[in-house]
Scaffold this active site. Structure first.
Site, PDB file in Angstrom:
ATOM      1  N   ARG A  15      27.771  21.632 -15.704  1.00 47.14           N
ATOM      2  CA  ARG A  15      27.060  22.911 -15.809  1.00 47.14           C
ATOM      3  C   ARG A  15      26.622  23.189 -17.250  1.00 47.14           C
ATOM      4  O   ARG A  15      25.788  24.044 -17.496  1.00 47.14           O
ATOM      5  CB  ARG A  15      27.907  24.054 -15.245  1.00 47.14           C
ATOM      6  CG  ARG A  15      27.195  25.388 -15.239  1.00 47.14           C
ATOM      7  CD  ARG A  15      27.774  26.439 -14.267  1.00 47.14           C
ATOM      8  NE  ARG A  15      29.188  26.339 -14.035  1.00 47.14           N
ATOM      9  CZ  ARG A  15      30.136  26.772 -14.882  1.00 47.14           C
ATOM     10  NH1 ARG A  15      29.807  27.328 -16.029  1.00 47.14           N
ATOM     11  NH2 ARG A  15      31.409  26.630 -14.567  1.00 47.14           N
ATOM     12  N   TYR A  66       2.647  37.423 -12.470  1.00 46.66           N
ATOM     13  CA  TYR A  66       3.129  36.799 -11.233  1.00 46.66           C
ATOM     14  C   TYR A  66       4.017  37.806 -10.498  1.00 46.66           C
ATOM     15  O   TYR A  66       4.890  38.410 -11.116  1.00 46.66           O
ATOM     16  CB  TYR A  66       3.904  35.520 -11.571  1.00 46.66           C
ATOM     17  CG  TYR A  66       4.709  35.019 -10.411  1.00 46.66           C
ATOM     18  CD1 TYR A  66       4.072  34.651  -9.230  1.00 46.66           C
ATOM     19  CD2 TYR A  66       6.095  34.942 -10.474  1.00 46.66           C
ATOM     20  CE1 TYR A  66       4.807  34.212  -8.143  1.00 46.66           C
ATOM     21  CE2 TYR A  66       6.835  34.500  -9.393  1.00 46.66           C
ATOM     22  CZ  TYR A  66       6.184  34.145  -8.232  1.00 46.66           C
ATOM     23  OH  TYR A  66       6.913  33.720  -7.150  1.00 46.66           O
ATOM     24  N   ASP A 137       4.418  33.633 -20.480  1.00 42.81           N
ATOM     25  CA  ASP A 137       4.526  32.741 -19.338  1.00 42.81           C
ATOM     26  C   ASP A 137       3.315  31.808 -19.413  1.00 42.81           C
ATOM     27  O   ASP A 137       2.170  32.232 -19.216  1.00 42.81           O
ATOM     28  CB  ASP A 137       4.542  33.563 -18.035  1.00 42.81           C
ATOM     29  CG  ASP A 137       4.753  32.690 -16.802  1.00 42.81           C
ATOM     30  OD1 ASP A 137       4.316  31.521 -16.819  1.00 42.81           O
ATOM     31  OD2 ASP A 137       5.328  33.169 -15.818  1.00 42.81           O
ATOM     32  N   LYS A 162       5.249  23.975 -11.161  1.00 47.14           N
ATOM     33  CA  LYS A 162       3.800  23.858 -11.033  1.00 47.14           C
ATOM     34  C   LYS A 162       3.281  22.623 -11.791  1.00 47.14           C
ATOM     35  O   LYS A 162       3.669  21.529 -11.469  1.00 47.14           O
ATOM     36  CB  LYS A 162       3.128  25.147 -11.496  1.00 47.14           C
ATOM     37  CG  LYS A 162       3.836  26.418 -11.038  1.00 47.14           C
ATOM     38  CD  LYS A 162       3.840  26.574  -9.523  1.00 47.14           C
ATOM     39  CE  LYS A 162       4.325  27.951  -9.151  1.00 47.14           C
ATOM     40  NZ  LYS A 162       5.162  28.063  -8.002  1.00 47.14           N
TER      41      LYS A 162
HETATM   42  N1  PLP Z   1       5.507  32.346 -13.305  1.00 47.62           N
HETATM   43  C1  PLP Z   1       4.352  32.081 -12.689  1.00 47.62           C
HETATM   44  C2  PLP Z   1       3.067  32.289 -13.430  1.00 47.62           C
HETATM   45  C3  PLP Z   1       4.342  31.607 -11.373  1.00 47.62           C
HETATM   46  O1  PLP Z   1       3.158  31.348 -10.783  1.00 47.62           O
HETATM   47  C4  PLP Z   1       5.570  31.429 -10.692  1.00 47.62           C
HETATM   48  C5  PLP Z   1       5.603  30.956  -9.301  1.00 47.62           C
HETATM   49  O2  PLP Z   1       4.601  30.926  -8.620  1.00 47.62           O
HETATM   50  C6  PLP Z   1       6.757  31.736 -11.356  1.00 47.62           C
HETATM   51  C7  PLP Z   1       6.695  32.172 -12.676  1.00 47.62           C
HETATM   52  C8  PLP Z   1       8.087  31.570 -10.675  1.00 47.62           C
HETATM   53  O3  PLP Z   1       8.443  30.223 -10.643  1.00 47.62           O
HETATM   54  P1  PLP Z   1       9.349  29.524  -9.514  1.00 47.62           P
HETATM   55  O4  PLP Z   1       8.616  29.616  -8.214  1.00 47.62           O
HETATM   56  O5  PLP Z   1       9.523  28.127 -10.043  1.00 47.62           O
HETATM   57  O6  PLP Z   1      10.643  30.286  -9.473  1.00 47.62           O
END
Ligand code: PLP
Length: 324
Positions: A15, A66, A137, A162
């Site tokens: 961990r 998001y 982000d 992604k």
């Molecule tokens: N940030 C963005 C811009 C996203 O598009 C997403 C998911 O679609 C996330 C964060 C969250 O990521 P995860 O689905 O890997 O938890």
């Protein structure tokens, strides 16, 4: 793949650290220009950062972030943990004003799915003047197209699910920073809460990273060509594209038409994720949590690396069939 290590060595327990995570973290850290920590998912990384905000403190965030990030902020507000202020990130003056008394300024640029771009250097300066940390982000742009740490941002976060992994087969998150103290605190939280990546996921993501520049280059070239052609179609109300990357917002006149389009493509996959080698599309307002300011007819296109003529043939046929 080990979870347990012989005591007294460099590694203690699975961990806390794992050589495969470290290889992935070193690679993504080098691309973003900082030190990286991998997490179980993008949202695990997001929640670990929000957890750093003190009780009752203010967090500024884009109203079109998001929706999982927005939902986390809403949940924290409901429990009176923090005070979020949602802003239009294209209005730099308003965002700069909102930075006053903030302890964290969250940015997403481009935003998902509105495709808005923020003036990150100007907002970062205002946030720092106010004593706030700044997070970007960077999921949509990837470090191939922008490296926010170069603008003085404190933390970069990724849904590595992604583009970073790139093959729609991994859930993974990451945070990158140049601040050793922040890195130490976040690592401590990860150790304690256990929002750790799987070893195999880190290995797959590392393999995905090897083709990241090629995938981004091809997806961007495809997207630019599709944007050009979509802008010539009178049945497409608006095409939102910041000029770079593989993500497009295509606005159709009605939600019903957008539904027909997303169900009638064959090559484009109707799916909620993005950033994979295969093209996907989704009408975002199908989610109840998506803000009402996102048009009902907005389809988010995640452009993959297929042949652009195949992509166009399929998409234009779906648009034609929705019109008749
Ligand atoms: N940030 C963005 C811009 C996203 O598009 C997403 C998911 O679609 C996330 C964060 C969250 O990521 P995860 O689905 O890997 O938890």
């Amino acid at each position: 793949m080990a979870a347990t290590y012989v005591a007294g060595g460099e590694l203690e327990y699975g961990r806390y650290a794992n050589p495969t995570w470290t290889a992935f973290e070193d690679a993504l850290g080098a691309l973003e220009g900082g030190r990286c920590l991998a997490f179980a998912s993008g949202l695990a990384a997001v929640s670990t950062i929000f957890d750093l905000v003190g009780n009752g403190e203010k967090v500024v965030a884009p109203r079109h972030s998001y929706n999982g990030s927005i939902m986390q902020l809403g949940d924290l507000e409901l429990r009176e943990r923090i005070q979020p202020q949602l802003v239009d990130i294209t209005d730099t003056e308003a965002v700069v004003a909102a930075c006053e008394n903030a302890s964290l300024v969250w940015l997403e640029s481009p935003t998902n799915p509105a495709m808005e771009v923020a003036d990150v250097p100007a907002i970062t300066k205002a946030a720092h003047d106010a004593g706030a940390y700044v997070v970007v982000d960077n999921t949509f742009a990837t470090p191939i197209l922008q490296q926010p740490l170069e603008w003085g941002v404190d933390l970069v976060v990724h849904s590595a699910t992604k583009y970073i992994s790139g093959h729609s087969d991994v859930l993974l998150g990451a945070v990158v920073t140049r601040d050793d103290q922040l890195h130490g605190v976040l690592k401590g939280r990860r150790d304690l809460f256990g929002a750790i990546p799987g070893t195999f996921e880190a290995w797959l993501a590392l393999r995905g990273l090897r083709t990241l520049p090629l995938r981004v280059e091809r997806a961007q070239a495809n997207a630019q060509e599709l944007v050009r052609r979509l802008r010539e179609r009178p049945d497409v109300e608006e095409v939102r594209y910041p000029g770079f990357g593989g993500m497009i917002g295509m606005v159709l006149p009605e939600g019903g038409i957008a539904d027909l389009v997303q169900h009638s493509t064959e090559l484009w996959v109707y799916a909620t994720s993005l950033g994979g080698v295969e093209s996907t599309l989704e009408r975002r307002r199908r989610w109840k949590s998506e803000p009402a300011t996102i048009p009902e007819g907005l389809i988010r296109l995640s452009v993959g690396i297929e042949d652009v003529e195949d992509l166009w043939e399929d998409l234009s046929r779906a648009l034609d069939s929705a019109r008749t």
